[in-house]
Design a protein around this motif. Structure first.
Motif, mmCIF file in Angstrom:
data_model
loop_
_atom_site.group_PDB
_atom_site.id
_atom_site.type_symbol
_atom_site.label_atom_id
_atom_site.label_comp_id
_atom_site.label_asym_id
_atom_site.label_seq_id
_atom_site.Cartn_x
_atom_site.Cartn_y
_atom_site.Cartn_z
ATOM 1 N N GLY A 108 0.797 -1.221 0.000
ATOM 2 C CA GLY A 108 0.000 0.000 0.000
ATOM 3 C C GLY A 108 0.828 1.269 0.000
ATOM 4 N N SER A 109 2.121 1.174 0.324
ATOM 5 C CA SER A 109 2.954 2.373 0.291
ATOM 6 C C SER A 109 3.265 2.752 -1.160
ATOM 7 N N ILE A 110 3.791 3.925 -1.354
ATOM 8 C CA ILE A 110 3.980 4.480 -2.696
ATOM 9 C C ILE A 110 5.259 3.953 -3.342
ATOM 10 N N MET A 111 5.076 3.161 -4.385
ATOM 11 C CA MET A 111 6.212 2.691 -5.174
ATOM 12 C C MET A 111 6.698 3.836 -6.070
ATOM 13 N N GLN A 112 5.764 4.539 -6.694
ATOM 14 C CA GLN A 112 6.086 5.694 -7.538
ATOM 15 C C GLN A 112 4.802 6.490 -7.721
ATOM 16 N N ALA A 113 4.886 7.798 -7.575
ATOM 17 C CA ALA A 113 3.730 8.661 -7.813
ATOM 18 C C ALA A 113 4.193 9.895 -8.559
ATOM 19 N N GLU A 114 3.287 10.450 -9.320
ATOM 20 C CA GLU A 114 3.541 11.698 -10.041
ATOM 21 C C GLU A 114 2.409 12.654 -9.699
ATOM 22 N N PHE A 115 2.770 13.908 -9.445
ATOM 23 C CA PHE A 115 1.760 14.913 -9.138
ATOM 24 C C PHE A 115 2.216 16.259 -9.679
ATOM 25 N N THR A 116 1.286 17.195 -9.771
ATOM 26 C CA THR A 116 1.625 18.543 -10.205
ATOM 27 C C THR A 116 1.289 19.514 -9.081
ATOM 28 N N LEU A 117 2.116 20.535 -8.968
ATOM 29 C CA LEU A 117 1.878 21.659 -8.068
ATOM 30 C C LEU A 117 1.954 22.921 -8.917
ATOM 31 N N ALA A 118 0.867 23.668 -8.961
ATOM 32 C CA ALA A 118 0.803 24.889 -9.775
ATOM 33 C C ALA A 118 1.280 24.608 -11.198
ATOM 34 N N GLY A 119 0.878 23.446 -11.723
ATOM 35 C CA GLY A 119 1.194 23.094 -13.103
ATOM 36 C C GLY A 119 2.560 22.475 -13.329
ATOM 37 N N ARG A 120 3.390 22.376 -12.301
ATOM 38 C CA ARG A 120 4.729 21.788 -12.451
ATOM 39 C C ARG A 120 4.730 20.348 -11.958
ATOM 40 N N ARG A 121 5.498 19.522 -12.647
ATOM 41 C CA ARG A 121 5.539 18.086 -12.390
ATOM 42 C C ARG A 121 6.534 17.730 -11.283
ATOM 43 N N TYR A 122 6.103 16.817 -10.388
ATOM 44 C CA TYR A 122 6.938 16.273 -9.328
ATOM 45 C C TYR A 122 6.693 14.770 -9.264
ATOM 46 N N THR A 123 7.631 14.045 -8.707
ATOM 47 C CA THR A 123 7.429 12.632 -8.437
ATOM 48 C C THR A 123 7.821 12.363 -6.988
ATOM 49 N N CYS A 124 7.312 11.263 -6.448
ATOM 50 C CA CYS A 124 7.699 10.895 -5.086
ATOM 51 C C CYS A 124 7.617 9.389 -4.915
ATOM 52 N N ILE A 125 8.315 8.911 -3.911
ATOM 53 C CA ILE A 125 8.334 7.493 -3.561
ATOM 54 C C ILE A 125 8.356 7.356 -2.045
ATOM 55 N N ASP A 126 7.992 6.165 -1.582
ATOM 56 C CA ASP A 126 8.245 5.742 -0.208
ATOM 57 C C ASP A 126 9.391 4.752 -0.296
ATOM 58 N N SER A 127 10.542 5.123 0.200
ATOM 59 C CA SER A 127 11.665 4.197 0.191
ATOM 60 C C SER A 127 11.414 3.098 1.214
ATOM 61 N N HIS A 128 11.644 1.879 0.807
ATOM 62 C CA HIS A 128 11.491 0.769 1.751
ATOM 63 C C HIS A 128 12.806 0.493 2.484
ATOM 64 N N ILE A 129 13.813 1.298 2.176
ATOM 65 C CA ILE A 129 15.121 1.179 2.820
ATOM 66 C C ILE A 129 15.312 2.384 3.731
ATOM 67 N N ALA A 130 15.682 2.163 4.972
ATOM 68 C CA ALA A 130 15.980 3.272 5.881
ATOM 69 C C ALA A 130 17.319 3.876 5.486
ATOM 70 N N HIS A 131 17.336 5.188 5.304
ATOM 71 C CA HIS A 131 18.554 5.886 4.890
ATOM 72 C C HIS A 131 19.066 6.760 6.033
ATOM 73 N N PRO A 132 20.366 6.987 6.094
ATOM 74 C CA PRO A 132 20.920 7.849 7.136
ATOM 75 C C PRO A 132 20.810 9.333 6.764
ATOM 76 N N PHE A 133 19.985 9.665 5.784
ATOM 77 C CA PHE A 133 19.810 11.050 5.353
ATOM 78 C C PHE A 133 18.343 11.305 5.063
ATOM 79 N N SER A 134 17.997 12.566 4.974
ATOM 80 C CA SER A 134 16.641 12.980 4.651
ATOM 81 C C SER A 134 16.742 14.226 3.786
ATOM 82 N N PHE A 135 15.686 15.002 3.759
ATOM 83 C CA PHE A 135 15.698 16.235 2.985
ATOM 84 C C PHE A 135 16.667 17.229 3.608
#
Length: 131
Positions: free
Chosen positions: A46-73
């Protein structure tokens, strides 16, 4: 063949919540595609493998990583929003900063009449500007 370049935001379990929140904030925004992990994984079902969305007409993509990373935004890359009115600026500042972190409080810094830099509750960095 033209290339498509879009920022990809990597979350660890809350990609859909963040994406739906962002889409609710801006006109001309929508979820374009949403692919979820199934029971076979490797991510949580149910988590996001890949998603695409627009904000104010601009394209973005996002994922839910299934791997814990030692970094973030990091604020070294942020989403810069040119606000058209003081009301829009204040609304976005209030909504994006809720449960977030203020990097530069709302003020007149000389280069615009109102500017703020924040990290939202998901860790994504935003610069809000009212020229």
């Amino acid at each position: 063949m033209p290339h498509h370049v879009a920022p990809q935001l990597m979350f660890e379990g809350n990609a859909e919540q963040a994406m739906r929140f962002y889409v609710s904030l801006f006109d001309d925004s929508d979820i374009v595609r949403l692919d979820r992990y199934g029971p076979e994984g490797p991510g949580r079902e149910g988590s996001i493998m890949q998603a695409e969305f627009t904000l104010a007409g601009r394209r973005y993509t996002c994922i839910d990583s299934h791997i814990a990373h030692p970094f973030s935004f990091t604020p070294s890359i942020s989403l810069f929003v040119e606000c058209e009115s003081r009301e829009e600026f204040e609304r976005l500042l209030e909504q994006l900063s809720e449960q977030g972190e203020t990097l530069m409080p709302s003020d007149d810094y000389g280069f615009s009449t109102r500017f703020a830099w924040i990290n939202d509750r998901f860790g994504v960095s935003w610069q809000l500007n009212l020229a």
